[in-house]
Design a protein around this motif. Structure first.
Motif, PDB file in Angstrom:
ATOM      1  N   GLU A  69       0.803  -1.233   0.098  1.00 53.55           N
ATOM      2  CA  GLU A  69      -0.227   0.026   0.043  1.00 53.55           C
ATOM      3  C   GLU A  69       0.745   1.171   0.015  1.00 53.55           C
ATOM      4  OE1 GLU A  69      -1.644   3.629   1.446  1.00 53.55           O
ATOM      5  OE2 GLU A  69      -0.512   2.049   2.903  1.00 53.55           O
ATOM      6  N   ALA A  70       1.859   1.340   0.870  1.00 55.35           N
ATOM      7  CA  ALA A  70       2.735   2.431   0.772  1.00 55.35           C
ATOM      8  C   ALA A  70       3.446   2.656  -0.417  1.00 55.35           C
ATOM      9  CB  ALA A  70       3.681   2.215   1.982  1.00 55.35           C
ATOM     10  N   THR A  71       3.942   1.520  -1.192  1.00 49.83           N
ATOM     11  CA  THR A  71       4.560   1.435  -2.365  1.00 49.83           C
ATOM     12  C   THR A  71       3.768   2.137  -3.670  1.00 49.83           C
ATOM     13  OG1 THR A  71       5.847  -0.164  -1.856  1.00 49.83           O
ATOM     14  CG2 THR A  71       5.788   0.121  -4.261  1.00 49.83           C
ATOM     15  N   LEU A  72       2.319   1.838  -3.616  1.00 45.44           N
ATOM     16  CA  LEU A  72       1.415   2.112  -4.501  1.00 45.44           C
ATOM     17  C   LEU A  72       1.108   3.694  -4.309  1.00 45.44           C
ATOM     18  CD1 LEU A  72      -1.026  -0.781  -4.798  1.00 45.44           C
ATOM     19  CD2 LEU A  72       0.667  -0.342  -6.321  1.00 45.44           C
ATOM     20  N   TRP A 100       0.667   6.771   4.891  1.00 48.58           N
ATOM     21  CA  TRP A 100       2.438   6.895   5.215  1.00 48.58           C
ATOM     22  C   TRP A 100       2.973   7.058   3.614  1.00 48.58           C
ATOM     23  CZ3 TRP A 100       2.590   2.548   9.418  1.00 48.58           C
ATOM     24  CH2 TRP A 100       2.302   3.156  10.377  1.00 48.58           C
ATOM     25  N   GLY A 101       2.426   6.269   2.775  1.00 48.19           N
ATOM     26  CA  GLY A 101       2.991   6.280   1.403  1.00 48.19           C
ATOM     27  C   GLY A 101       2.826   7.705   0.816  1.00 48.19           C
ATOM     28  N   ASN A 102       1.694   8.428   0.954  1.00 47.27           N
ATOM     29  CA  ASN A 102       1.546   9.578   0.748  1.00 47.27           C
ATOM     30  C   ASN A 102       2.444  10.506   0.958  1.00 47.27           C
ATOM     31  OD1 ASN A 102      -0.437   9.175  -1.338  1.00 47.27           O
ATOM     32  ND2 ASN A 102      -2.076   9.317   0.101  1.00 47.27           N
ATOM     33  N   ASP A 103       2.761  10.650   2.443  1.00 45.87           N
ATOM     34  CA  ASP A 103       3.498  11.216   3.053  1.00 45.87           C
ATOM     35  C   ASP A 103       4.729  11.224   2.664  1.00 45.87           C
ATOM     36  OD1 ASP A 103       1.461  12.539   4.386  1.00 45.87           O
ATOM     37  OD2 ASP A 103       1.768  11.702   6.222  1.00 45.87           O
ATOM     38  N   ILE A 104       5.393  10.117   2.254  1.00 44.35           N
ATOM     39  CA  ILE A 104       6.765   9.810   1.960  1.00 44.35           C
ATOM     40  C   ILE A 104       7.002  10.534   0.590  1.00 44.35           C
ATOM     41  CG2 ILE A 104       8.395   8.139   1.353  1.00 44.35           C
ATOM     42  CD1 ILE A 104       7.267   6.536   3.799  1.00 44.35           C
ATOM     43  N   PRO A 112       7.812   9.478   8.690  1.00 46.98           N
ATOM     44  CA  PRO A 112       6.959   8.554   8.398  1.00 46.98           C
ATOM     45  C   PRO A 112       7.450   7.261   8.137  1.00 46.98           C
ATOM     46  CG  PRO A 112       6.330  10.751   7.240  1.00 46.98           C
ATOM     47  CD  PRO A 112       7.644  10.544   7.981  1.00 46.98           C
ATOM     48  N   SER A 113       8.866   7.291   7.447  1.00 43.55           N
ATOM     49  CA  SER A 113       9.366   6.135   7.022  1.00 43.55           C
ATOM     50  C   SER A 113       9.989   5.142   8.131  1.00 43.55           C
ATOM     51  CB  SER A 113      10.528   6.320   6.004  1.00 43.55           C
ATOM     52  OG  SER A 113      10.625   7.187   4.928  1.00 43.55           O
TER      53      SER A 113
END
Length: 317
Positions: free
Chosen positions: A249-252, A266-270, A287-288
């Motif tokens: 999910e974070a990758t997508l 967290w993926g959007n924030d990164i 976030p990471s």
């Protein structure tokens, strides 16, 4: 017939009251009988890694369910450009993002999104994997051939790539359920393979032959006897797959094809913080760290459970 004793040889026999009869071959059984799950629990509770991962996972669950206990600051509201990439201040312990939003609040509220996606994907993977693996391994024949080839087709497609395609096509309907289905529909073959191999081993056991001889239906044998004795490896791979779903999910979201930016992730924030890595590294690093700790907790728990359910691994320690 030759005799081993002479007629004049005398034997001494002790009186009966001096040598009471006792059951010298009896075994005193104390406590409950041991089984796989009892031995596994006795093993994991002695390992510090189990308690560390359990405490971290419990903390993540509490944060996801009750974010209001940890922060009162809205994650999207009260974002002031005057605070862009600013450092920690009173009431904002981790500083601000490029848009002036509170980093700590966004991390806390992003926990529920990541955990929800992980649980939905894990449930979908477990259901599909158990159904396909159980029927293929137990019934065999043409059903095994069809289900195994179908699993090979899905296994040959990287689920991240498939999820990217699905989320790109359904870009107008991006939410937690859609991204969970996009990941879970292509991530189940590994679980099915593991369960199929375990059922092929268990279905030849004596208790299965005894149930068949008693006239128990094959489907009932599968549900009552074979599946419960084959589920241990599935629990291990399911625990680890939950961590993989959170990473997916974070990758997508990082690639821009996951959840929309108005949903805490967290993926959007990164992804949004990568342009500020040199000027404000905390917007990307924090976030990471939250993502890494969550994923590491589930992986650690899966490793501990795997070792506990493996008698050979327990014997080597």
């Amino acid at each position: 017939m030759p005799s081993n004793t002479r007629p004049d040889q005398q034997h001494y026999v002790a009186p009966l009251e001096e040598t009471p009869l006792v059951a010298i071959d009896s075994v005193k059984a104390e406590g409950k009988p041991s089984n796989l799950w009892t031995d596994a629990w006795n093993d994991v509770r002695k390992r510090p890694m189990f308690w560390i991962s359990s405490v971290l996972i419990l903390l993540v669950v509490v944060v996801a369910l009750f974010p209001g206990l940890f922060t009162q600051t809205p994650p999207n509201n009260d974002c002031l450009l005057a605070n862009s990439n600013a450092g920690p201040t009173e009431g904002h312990p981790l500083g601000f993002t490029k848009q002036g939003c509170d980093i700590y609040s966004r991390i806390i509220h992003g926990t529920s999104t990541s955990l929800a996606v992980g649980l939905i994907v894990t449930f979908l993977v477990a259901v599909l994997g158990i159904i396909f693996g159980a029927f293929a391994g137990f019934y065999g024949g043409w059903l095994d051939s069809v289900l195994s080839r179908l699993g090979d087709i899905f296994f040959s497609i990287p689920y991240i790539l498939a999820a990217v395609v699905i989320m790109s096509v359904l870009s107008a309907y991006r939410n937690v359920w859609v991204i969970s289905l996009a990941i879970g529909l292509f991530a189940w073959p590994a679980t099915a393979r593991v369960l199929r191999a375990e059922i092929l081993r268990v279905k030849n056991a004596d208790f299965v032959m005894a149930s068949t001889a008693l006239g128990v239906s094959r489907f009932r044998i599968l549900l009552r006897h074979v599946l419960p004795n084959s589920i241990a490896p599935v629990l291990v791979i399911t625990t680890i797959s939950l961590a993989g779903a959170i990473v997916a999910e974070a990758t997508l979201s990082f690639l821009g094809v996951g959840l929309p930016t108005d949903i805490m992730s967290w993926g959007n924030d990164i992804s949004q913080a990568q342009t500020s890595l040199r000027t404000a590294p905390q917007t990307l690093i924090l976030p990471s760290i939250a993502l890494s700790i969550t994923v590491l907790s589930f992986i650690m728990l899966g490793e501990v459970v795997r070792d506990a359910l493996d008698p050979k691994a327990r014997a080597q320690r």
